[in-house]
Scaffold this motif. Structure first.
Motif, mmCIF file in Angstrom:
data_model
loop_
_atom_site.group_PDB
_atom_site.id
_atom_site.type_symbol
_atom_site.label_atom_id
_atom_site.label_comp_id
_atom_site.label_asym_id
_atom_site.label_seq_id
_atom_site.Cartn_x
_atom_site.Cartn_y
_atom_site.Cartn_z
ATOM 1 N N ALA A 1 0.838 -1.200 0.000
ATOM 2 C CA ALA A 1 0.000 0.000 0.000
ATOM 3 C C ALA A 1 0.873 1.250 0.000
ATOM 4 N N ARG A 2 1.900 1.245 0.860
ATOM 5 C CA ARG A 2 2.808 2.404 0.894
ATOM 6 C C ARG A 2 3.533 2.558 -0.440
ATOM 7 N N ALA A 3 3.969 1.420 -1.003
ATOM 8 C CA ALA A 3 4.752 1.468 -2.245
ATOM 9 C C ALA A 3 3.928 1.966 -3.432
ATOM 10 N N THR A 4 2.629 1.694 -3.417
ATOM 11 C CA THR A 4 1.795 2.088 -4.560
ATOM 12 C C THR A 4 1.017 3.363 -4.277
ATOM 13 N N GLY A 5 1.037 3.810 -3.015
ATOM 14 C CA GLY A 5 0.253 5.001 -2.682
ATOM 15 C C GLY A 5 -1.242 4.745 -2.675
ATOM 16 N N VAL A 6 -1.632 3.480 -2.577
ATOM 17 C CA VAL A 6 -3.062 3.132 -2.462
ATOM 18 C C VAL A 6 -3.278 2.632 -1.041
ATOM 19 N N GLU A 7 -3.836 3.462 -0.207
ATOM 20 C CA GLU A 7 -3.923 3.119 1.210
ATOM 21 C C GLU A 7 -4.815 1.908 1.458
ATOM 22 N N ASN A 8 -5.936 1.873 0.757
ATOM 23 C CA ASN A 8 -6.922 0.809 0.972
ATOM 24 C C ASN A 8 -6.676 -0.328 -0.026
#
Lengths: 455, 455
Positions: free
Chosen positions: B110-117
């Motif tokens: 999630a952190r690596a892709t910037g998609v929290e959910n």
């Protein structure tokens, strides 16, 4: 539903040999007085109180299956009333939704053994494909709650795979120590995938354990080898879940593979605790099966009446139980005696044949798991297990943990060049290597017809 | 709780191209009018009636989780109201307790892709370690109900493993046809263990399929390749179970690996049916990711607007999606268009890096599953997926399906000698090969400290 006067303080550590009760465990999980193993006891349980209602506890556990809380969805933490308490579980419990493993009927194996009521509980259906996950979730959560940044074990197999997964999940580093030159790359693929630091040391396995014990005393590294009593607590839940699956009607026999003997100890501990809590009214006999080439516990019981255990150099293709000096042998002896179970040993060919028979029931397991069926056959012949009795085999690892064994068996290469050649004929009828054919419909139909005739 | 006027006759087969509605499927599951694929439709569903209550259906499914009925314990048959009816299910349904797979948060990814959910639904946690089991239980049960003694497929991988297990479980014989010389022993270990008859034919894969189609027309052998529409029906349940896990709040995106495209088709079909039945009120966008070396569907959509598909010679280390002529491409195109999803392709290095990143979150998957994360990164860069949106990746197979890939990656051997050497540097930081050390505490502590510094 509380079963303890104070759940926060219900679990206490106690030495299994001298009974000393340390306030907290040392870094190596050994008794500071006598050096033996520690175990959890629950002096706060109030099962004798009229206020305690086992039916309410069963109902609570069952209803958690419909919950979306990760703790309830875990087949381990669903039974948390019987586990050491982890403060702030929402923050500290590391779970991969372990447990919740299936209980399968084994119809063909039932016919072959003459035991009509025969089931297998498949602990290989855990997230990292072995029973180790059920204990690892508890021990890794304890490490997390104590704010360790590093966890470690000496292992080349299922333990390191499980540890590495839970460490990654809990944002901790993990360290695997293995003897140089005895590395099994296949078994290590999981640890590598989950990001463990893997050190091959120029020593033997005992040397790795020695360095590991020094390390945990000098550095804040949490020991996750099987001496860790939190692991035993988590592994108890396989037995609790099994009883729930059987509507709390215990079978007559539970049969477990015997390697390091932590699993037998855990399942036996759960049975005794469930009886204490009136969750079950009678005890199944817990029997332990070892491979002939790794049978120190079998010899301890049969030759020395359990008074001592002579370590040996272990040798068996069932690598998950290739252990010559089992750490938990005293714990296992206690549950063997308390439940009236038996020990048995089985040969390499018996293991391979039993694995193929379980496979023919549509259930894939690793070789170590198949010692249970091979052992059942011997326990039937000795009369210890009777045809009308209910039997549950505990399968500990998934087929995919060791595909090479399966391929070699069916190609007929497993016992080639060994002294077992004569015995191997016995397993021959279970082998079915691929056949090479021309791309011709008639040839395929002939192969199908031949297979049908031979079945 | 009935959602059909008559459940016994609710499911009907229909050709996806010409709309012909045969009374029963031919042995090859092709439309007798035009030769295209068949699918199940449910004209009897009465979702428009005021008597139909989606909340009651959800409640029924949830409560089945506490049942001891094997049908209810299956994560597939628990949703049987949305599946073709199998008469006398107690007798004919073959189940290994498939489905019930976990939904994991992926915090590092999630952190690596910037998609929290960001979640992963891990279909590799099925009994034979791939998503194939969810479809196989339905198709194999249909074979059993029709009293077939033989089932067959052309496959060297996950399909044959699953088929062999369910056939064994249902006391049927199974036949696997594979091209000679292209045998992958590791992948076949499961079929062998479950007792399949494996024929290596002196031809290519298409030749095997041709012989198989001839065979099922001439002999009573039930075809279990992915053209079998019962398999698609069972695979639908992954999406239903996912919605239940998300409290029936659909994510914005579901991302699926694209190989033969049966799985994308099934998940998309389930989404459309759930909306029809008012179980969900909006559709997630279903996106399909292919490996660059096996990207016929990607090219079909991007180059030809989905008007045609050009078969290709597929080449990728993600063997489970190494398919050059996907059978279900028209079905997948329909759900892509209906949900507004996207197609993407990813490189071999992107796949390997994504697999290691999923592993670092404590989740092990096979390479084909990792295309989902690799694809998500590209869909983020293109702006198709936004940072505030909820994303679910469908992981299709377990890490242990292909341990060699993992070992080679971490040893740095995966891209050695290929043109990808430059790209491989990108993945280098994710690799951690074992280190060899003297049996010395200081050396181990130094390794631990170095790993800590690099993390």
């Amino acid at each position: 539903m509380s079963i303890a006067q104070n759940t926060e303080t219900a679990a206490r550590l106690r030495c299994i040999f001298c009974g000393a009760a340390p306030d907290c465990a040392g870094q190596d999980f050994r008794c500071t007085a006598c050096g033996d193993l520690l175990e959890f006891v629950f002096p706060g349980w109030i099962s004798d109180s009229p206020a305690f209602d086992p039916a309410a506890l069963k109902s609570l556990w069952l209803n958690r299956r419909t919950s979306r809380n990760p703790l309830d969805q875990s087949g381990v933490w669903r039974f948390r009333e019987l586990l050491p308490h982890i403060p702030n579980p929402e923050e500290h419990v590391i779970t991969l939704r372990e447990g919740n493993t299936p209980l399968y009927r084994l119809p063909r194996c039932a016919r072959a053994t003459g035991v009509e009521n025969l089931h297998a509980k498949h602990q290989g259906m855990n997230p990292t494909a072995s029973f180790k996950d059920t204990g690892m979730t508890v021990a890794a959560s304890s490490a997390h709650q104590q704010e360790f940044r590093w966890v470690a074990c000496a292992s080349t197999g299922n333990t390191s795979a499980s540890m590495a997964a839970y460490a990654a999940r809990g944002n901790m580093h993990s360290l695997v120590l293995i003897p140089d030159g005895k590395i099994s790359w296949g078994k290590l693929s999981q640890s590598l995938d989950y990001g463990a630091l893997t050190c091959q040391l120029r020593t033997d396995f005992d040397g790795c354990v020695r360095i590991l014990n020094e390390l945990v005393r000098q550095r804040p590294v949490y020991l996750l080898n099987s001496v860790n009593p939190y692991r035993i607590e988590g592994q108890k839940t396989a037995a609790i879940e099994l009883m729930e699956q059987l509507a709390w009607e215990p079978p007559d026999h539970i049969i477990v593979p015997g390697g390091n003997l932590g699993n037998s100890s855990a399942i036996g501990k759960a049975l005794l605790e469930m009886r204490e809590l009136k969750l079950i009214t009678r005890l199944p006999k817990l029997s332990i099966i070892q491979a002939h080439g790794a049978n120190p516990f079998y010899r301890s019981v049969r030759e020395f009446g359990g008074k001592k255990l002579e370590p040996m150099t272990a040798d068996t293709l069932a690598t998950a139980i290739r252990i010559g000096n089992p750490a938990s042998w005293k714990k296992a002896l206690r549950v063997l005696q308390a439940t009236g179970g038996e020990v048995e040993e089985v040969s390499e060919v018996e293991i391979a044949a039993a694995k193929a028979e379980i496979g023919a029931d549509g259930i894939g397991c690793e070789p170590a798991s198949a010692v249970t069926l091979a052992g059942l056959k011997k326990l039937r012949r000795s009369g210890f297990v009777k045809s009308g009795e209910a039997v549950v085999l505990i399968l500990t690892g998934h087929l995919l943990k060791d595909p090479d064994f399966t391929i070699k068996f069916h190609r007929g290469d497993l016992f080639a060049g060994t002294g077992d050649a004569a015995e191997a004929v016995q397993a021959k009828s279970l082998q079915h290597a691929p056949v090479v054919l021309d791309a011709d419909l008639g040839a395929v139909i002939a192969a199908v017809d031949a297979a049908e005739r031979n079945s």
